[in-house]
Design a protein around this motif. Sequence first.
Motif, PDB file in Angstrom:
ATOM      1  N   GLN A 280      13.827 -18.950  -4.873  1.00 42.90           N
ATOM      2  CA  GLN A 280      14.356 -19.364  -3.572  1.00 42.90           C
ATOM      3  C   GLN A 280      14.658 -20.863  -3.513  1.00 42.90           C
ATOM      4  O   GLN A 280      14.702 -21.442  -2.435  1.00 42.90           O
ATOM      5  CB  GLN A 280      13.399 -18.934  -2.452  1.00 42.90           C
ATOM      6  CG  GLN A 280      13.298 -17.411  -2.368  1.00 42.90           C
ATOM      7  CD  GLN A 280      12.311 -16.904  -1.343  1.00 42.90           C
ATOM      8  OE1 GLN A 280      11.996 -17.594  -0.385  1.00 42.90           O
ATOM      9  NE2 GLN A 280      11.820 -15.695  -1.552  1.00 42.90           N
TER      10      GLN A 280
ATOM     11  N   GLY B 164       6.341  -7.435   1.680  1.00 40.68           N
ATOM     12  CA  GLY B 164       5.753  -8.750   1.938  1.00 40.68           C
ATOM     13  C   GLY B 164       5.698  -9.121   3.410  1.00 40.68           C
ATOM     14  O   GLY B 164       5.913  -8.293   4.292  1.00 40.68           O
ATOM     15  N   ILE B 165       5.412 -10.391   3.643  1.00 41.54           N
ATOM     16  CA  ILE B 165       5.299 -10.889   5.014  1.00 41.54           C
ATOM     17  C   ILE B 165       6.681 -11.225   5.576  1.00 41.54           C
ATOM     18  O   ILE B 165       6.957 -11.025   6.756  1.00 41.54           O
ATOM     19  CB  ILE B 165       4.410 -12.161   5.030  1.00 41.54           C
ATOM     20  CG1 ILE B 165       2.982 -11.801   4.630  1.00 41.54           C
ATOM     21  CG2 ILE B 165       4.419 -12.821   6.410  1.00 41.54           C
ATOM     22  CD1 ILE B 165       2.091 -13.019   4.378  1.00 41.54           C
ATOM     23  N   ASP B 166       7.551 -11.716   4.697  1.00 41.82           N
ATOM     24  CA  ASP B 166       8.784 -12.326   5.190  1.00 41.82           C
ATOM     25  C   ASP B 166       9.869 -11.356   5.665  1.00 41.82           C
ATOM     26  O   ASP B 166      10.444 -11.545   6.739  1.00 41.82           O
ATOM     27  CB  ASP B 166       9.376 -13.236   4.099  1.00 41.82           C
ATOM     28  CG  ASP B 166       8.363 -14.259   3.611  1.00 41.82           C
ATOM     29  OD1 ASP B 166       7.522 -14.686   4.415  1.00 41.82           O
ATOM     30  OD2 ASP B 166       8.396 -14.610   2.419  1.00 41.82           O
ATOM     31  N   SER B 167      10.150 -10.352   4.863  1.00 45.86           N
ATOM     32  CA  SER B 167      11.321  -9.536   5.205  1.00 45.86           C
ATOM     33  C   SER B 167      11.177  -8.757   6.523  1.00 45.86           C
ATOM     34  O   SER B 167      12.167  -8.651   7.254  1.00 45.86           O
ATOM     35  CB  SER B 167      11.726  -8.632   4.038  1.00 45.86           C
ATOM     36  OG  SER B 167      10.618  -8.025   3.450  1.00 45.86           O
TER      37      SER B 167
ATOM     38  N   GLN C 220      10.433 -21.501  -1.275  1.00 45.67           N
ATOM     39  CA  GLN C 220       9.153 -20.799  -1.184  1.00 45.67           C
ATOM     40  C   GLN C 220       8.642 -20.361  -2.560  1.00 45.67           C
ATOM     41  O   GLN C 220       7.455 -20.466  -2.838  1.00 45.67           O
ATOM     42  CB  GLN C 220       9.295 -19.594  -0.251  1.00 45.67           C
ATOM     43  CG  GLN C 220       7.983 -19.204   0.388  1.00 45.67           C
ATOM     44  CD  GLN C 220       8.115 -17.950   1.227  1.00 45.67           C
ATOM     45  OE1 GLN C 220       8.213 -16.852   0.677  1.00 45.67           O
ATOM     46  NE2 GLN C 220       8.099 -18.114   2.525  1.00 45.67           N
TER      47      GLN C 220
ATOM     48  N   PHE D 168      13.391  -1.550  -3.001  1.00 41.67           N
ATOM     49  CA  PHE D 168      13.462  -1.308  -4.436  1.00 41.67           C
ATOM     50  C   PHE D 168      12.085  -0.942  -4.956  1.00 41.67           C
ATOM     51  O   PHE D 168      11.159  -1.753  -4.925  1.00 41.67           O
ATOM     52  CB  PHE D 168      14.036  -2.531  -5.159  1.00 41.67           C
ATOM     53  CG  PHE D 168      15.446  -2.808  -4.741  1.00 41.67           C
ATOM     54  CD1 PHE D 168      16.500  -2.126  -5.334  1.00 41.67           C
ATOM     55  CD2 PHE D 168      15.721  -3.708  -3.714  1.00 41.67           C
ATOM     56  CE1 PHE D 168      17.812  -2.347  -4.919  1.00 41.67           C
ATOM     57  CE2 PHE D 168      17.023  -3.937  -3.295  1.00 41.67           C
ATOM     58  CZ  PHE D 168      18.073  -3.250  -3.898  1.00 41.67           C
TER      59      PHE D 168
ATOM     60  N   ARG E 187      17.336 -10.127  -9.095  1.00 47.33           N
ATOM     61  CA  ARG E 187      17.711 -10.337  -7.694  1.00 47.33           C
ATOM     62  C   ARG E 187      19.211 -10.156  -7.494  1.00 47.33           C
ATOM     63  O   ARG E 187      19.659  -9.663  -6.465  1.00 47.33           O
ATOM     64  CB  ARG E 187      17.254 -11.718  -7.216  1.00 47.33           C
ATOM     65  CG  ARG E 187      15.720 -11.823  -7.192  1.00 47.33           C
ATOM     66  CD  ARG E 187      15.201 -12.837  -6.215  1.00 47.33           C
ATOM     67  NE  ARG E 187      15.772 -12.717  -4.886  1.00 47.33           N
ATOM     68  CZ  ARG E 187      15.434 -11.793  -4.003  1.00 47.33           C
ATOM     69  NH1 ARG E 187      14.527 -10.886  -4.291  1.00 47.33           N
ATOM     70  NH2 ARG E 187      16.020 -11.768  -2.821  1.00 47.33           N
TER      71      ARG E 187
ATOM     72  N   LEU F  92      16.977  -6.109   3.319  1.00 48.39           N
ATOM     73  CA  LEU F  92      16.234  -5.890   2.077  1.00 48.39           C
ATOM     74  C   LEU F  92      14.759  -6.004   2.433  1.00 48.39           C
ATOM     75  O   LEU F  92      14.254  -7.105   2.690  1.00 48.39           O
ATOM     76  CB  LEU F  92      16.612  -6.919   1.002  1.00 48.39           C
ATOM     77  CG  LEU F  92      17.960  -6.656   0.299  1.00 48.39           C
ATOM     78  CD1 LEU F  92      19.110  -7.222   1.104  1.00 48.39           C
ATOM     79  CD2 LEU F  92      17.948  -7.219  -1.114  1.00 48.39           C
ATOM     80  N   LEU F  93      14.106  -4.860   2.482  1.00 48.21           N
ATOM     81  CA  LEU F  93      12.738  -4.807   2.995  1.00 48.21           C
ATOM     82  C   LEU F  93      11.759  -4.600   1.852  1.00 48.21           C
ATOM     83  O   LEU F  93      11.748  -3.563   1.200  1.00 48.21           O
ATOM     84  CB  LEU F  93      12.617  -3.665   4.016  1.00 48.21           C
ATOM     85  CG  LEU F  93      11.259  -3.469   4.684  1.00 48.21           C
ATOM     86  CD1 LEU F  93      10.868  -4.690   5.507  1.00 48.21           C
ATOM     87  CD2 LEU F  93      11.275  -2.231   5.575  1.00 48.21           C
ATOM     88  N   SER F  94      10.923  -5.611   1.611  1.00 50.43           N
ATOM     89  CA  SER F  94       9.885  -5.484   0.589  1.00 50.43           C
ATOM     90  C   SER F  94       8.576  -5.239   1.332  1.00 50.43           C
ATOM     91  O   SER F  94       8.568  -5.098   2.543  1.00 50.43           O
ATOM     92  CB  SER F  94       9.800  -6.777  -0.212  1.00 50.43           C
ATOM     93  OG  SER F  94       9.280  -7.793   0.612  1.00 50.43           O
TER      94      SER F  94
ATOM     95  N   GLY G 209      14.457 -12.041   3.482  1.00 52.12           N
ATOM     96  CA  GLY G 209      13.388 -12.886   4.008  1.00 52.12           C
ATOM     97  C   GLY G 209      13.248 -14.193   3.248  1.00 52.12           C
ATOM     98  O   GLY G 209      12.178 -14.799   3.260  1.00 52.12           O
TER      99      GLY G 209
HETATM  100  P1  ATP Z   1       8.708 -10.945   1.218  1.00 49.73           P
HETATM  101  O1  ATP Z   1       7.499 -11.537   1.851  1.00 49.73           O
HETATM  102  O2  ATP Z   1       9.721 -10.480   2.203  1.00 49.73           O
HETATM  103  O3  ATP Z   1       8.361  -9.919   0.208  1.00 49.73           O
HETATM  104  P2  ATP Z   1       8.765 -12.953  -0.778  1.00 49.73           P
HETATM  105  O4  ATP Z   1       8.300 -14.255  -0.262  1.00 49.73           O
HETATM  106  O5  ATP Z   1       7.822 -12.111  -1.527  1.00 49.73           O
HETATM  107  O6  ATP Z   1       9.403 -12.143   0.433  1.00 49.73           O
HETATM  108  P3  ATP Z   1      10.716 -12.539  -2.877  1.00 49.73           P
HETATM  109  O7  ATP Z   1       9.853 -11.573  -3.547  1.00 49.73           O
HETATM  110  O8  ATP Z   1      11.380 -13.617  -3.657  1.00 49.73           O
HETATM  111  O9  ATP Z   1      10.026 -13.299  -1.667  1.00 49.73           O
HETATM  112  O10 ATP Z   1      11.839 -11.757  -2.124  1.00 49.73           O
HETATM  113  C1  ATP Z   1      12.795 -12.411  -1.361  1.00 49.73           C
HETATM  114  C2  ATP Z   1      13.491 -11.383  -0.503  1.00 49.73           C
HETATM  115  O11 ATP Z   1      14.119 -10.400  -1.298  1.00 49.73           O
HETATM  116  C3  ATP Z   1      12.535 -10.615   0.382  1.00 49.73           C
HETATM  117  O12 ATP Z   1      12.275 -11.280   1.593  1.00 49.73           O
HETATM  118  C4  ATP Z   1      13.294  -9.329   0.595  1.00 49.73           C
HETATM  119  O13 ATP Z   1      14.289  -9.501   1.586  1.00 49.73           O
HETATM  120  C5  ATP Z   1      13.962  -9.124  -0.742  1.00 49.73           C
HETATM  121  N1  ATP Z   1      13.132  -8.289  -1.634  1.00 49.73           N
HETATM  122  C6  ATP Z   1      12.236  -8.691  -2.555  1.00 49.73           C
HETATM  123  N2  ATP Z   1      11.654  -7.645  -3.187  1.00 49.73           N
HETATM  124  C7  ATP Z   1      12.202  -6.539  -2.639  1.00 49.73           C
HETATM  125  C8  ATP Z   1      12.022  -5.124  -2.839  1.00 49.73           C
HETATM  126  N3  ATP Z   1      11.161  -4.631  -3.722  1.00 49.73           N
HETATM  127  N4  ATP Z   1      12.765  -4.288  -2.082  1.00 49.73           N
HETATM  128  C9  ATP Z   1      13.627  -4.773  -1.172  1.00 49.73           C
HETATM  129  N5  ATP Z   1      13.838  -6.070  -0.939  1.00 49.73           N
HETATM  130  C10 ATP Z   1      13.144  -6.950  -1.663  1.00 49.73           C
END
Ligand code: ATP
Length: 392
Positions: free
Chosen positions: A298, A189-192, A294, A211, A267, A185-187, A289
């Motif tokens: 989470q 952000g930094i984590d995924s 966090q 998404f 989610r 699941l790739l957003s 991620g």
């Molecule tokens: P990240 O830095 O990866 O965006 P985050 O700290 O912003 O993580 P969340 O927004 O709660 O944390 O998302 C947790 C995880 O859910 C993300 O690491 C990613 O794996 C998944 N995720 C979140 N938003 C999306 C998105 N728009 N599309 C795909 N995966 C998502």
Amino acid sequence: MFDTFLIKYGEIGVKGKNRYMFEEALVHQIELALRKIDGKFRCSRESGRIYVYCMDDFDYDETVDALQHVFGIVGICPVLVISGDSLDEMSDACIGFLEKTYDAHDQTFKVNCRRAKKSYPISSMEVNSEIGARILDHFPEMKVDVHEPQIMLHVEIRNRVYVYSKVIPGPGGMPVGTNARAMLLLSGGIDSPVAGWMIAKRGVALDAIYFNAPPYTSERAKQKVIDLAKIVARYSGPIRLHIVNFTDIQLYIYEQCPHDELTIIMRRYMMIIAEHFAKEAGDYALVTGESIGQVASQTIQSLFVTNEVCTMPVFRPLIGFDKQDIVDISEKIKAYDTSILPYEDCCTIFVARHPVTKPNLKSIKKSEVNLQEKIDQLLEQAYDSVEIMEID
Ligand code: ATP
Ligand code: MG
């Protein structure tokens, strides 16, 4: 510079048939990585060793960089290969090697000979001391130190003779392709991206899902995710990125459910959709991620509720990481500068001011009953309208 590299690989636990698979996959991944850069290369396995031969016009730094992106490689050694194996020829080769590799010649050294060719008539000890003596003759300021030499000069006698001393670190891990596939699941952000990198490092090939929520999120936010997928793909190899339009589902949840539960319900639907495409793609797991505590979604309770819709294992490789640890890896894999670009994320748009941090599964399920009327149809629409991109 040198036109041959000896590839060192690790994973002590990998033995027997698995070792063969490991080596096959590693050669394959090396070939894929080198195909992306200019030059002609040959990668071959020779009696438990992997060598990369650079044939013509190749860029040394670019080649090393490409190899540093191949999981399974522990070290990259620029090596001098000669065909003669007399003491004269080997000594000359070692002296030439030192001249070419080091600017100064006042270091301590040790010659470390390995005779893989057992028919070789001279013992390793003798080879070491003979070559050592000639090096001392040639470079009067160098000294032998058998305990902690600054230069460990390896001389491997096989069908040909290989001389090397430097080991450029590789990324470690296992070659992609040795451990099935997973859906990340790739957003933006930094984590995924870091989570995907970590799972790929264990030999897992990746698909990805993003998404998207147009018009609430922009084309630039989508491009940022594509760019991040490219960065991860430099390590993981090709990624099939699924871009799902999530807007209508988000709006529907927003209309029908208590706002403090929005994020958690959203989610859950993300996981449901990710699992749908994961099954279609032949994946065996989902990757996120997430990291404990966090954000509101989470906490352990939130993860419990989110996880409840999944039937596949969900891997959260960052689960015990502090943010700074994640940032460090993000910088190391050169994803950070892209990750921090300030484009909106689909989750942040509908976020409640005070989201639940300890969601209760029963009450979440009760709220989801409000979605009964249209949710199946909206899921079908999301499945049908997916855009799939091959990222390499
Ligand atoms: P990240 O830095 O990866 O965006 P985050 O700290 O912003 O993580 P969340 O927004 O709660 O944390 O998302 C947790 C995880 O859910 C993300 O690491 C990613 O794996 C998944 N995720 C979140 N938003 C999306 C998105 N728009 N599309 C795909 N995966 C998502
Ligand atoms: Mg995010």
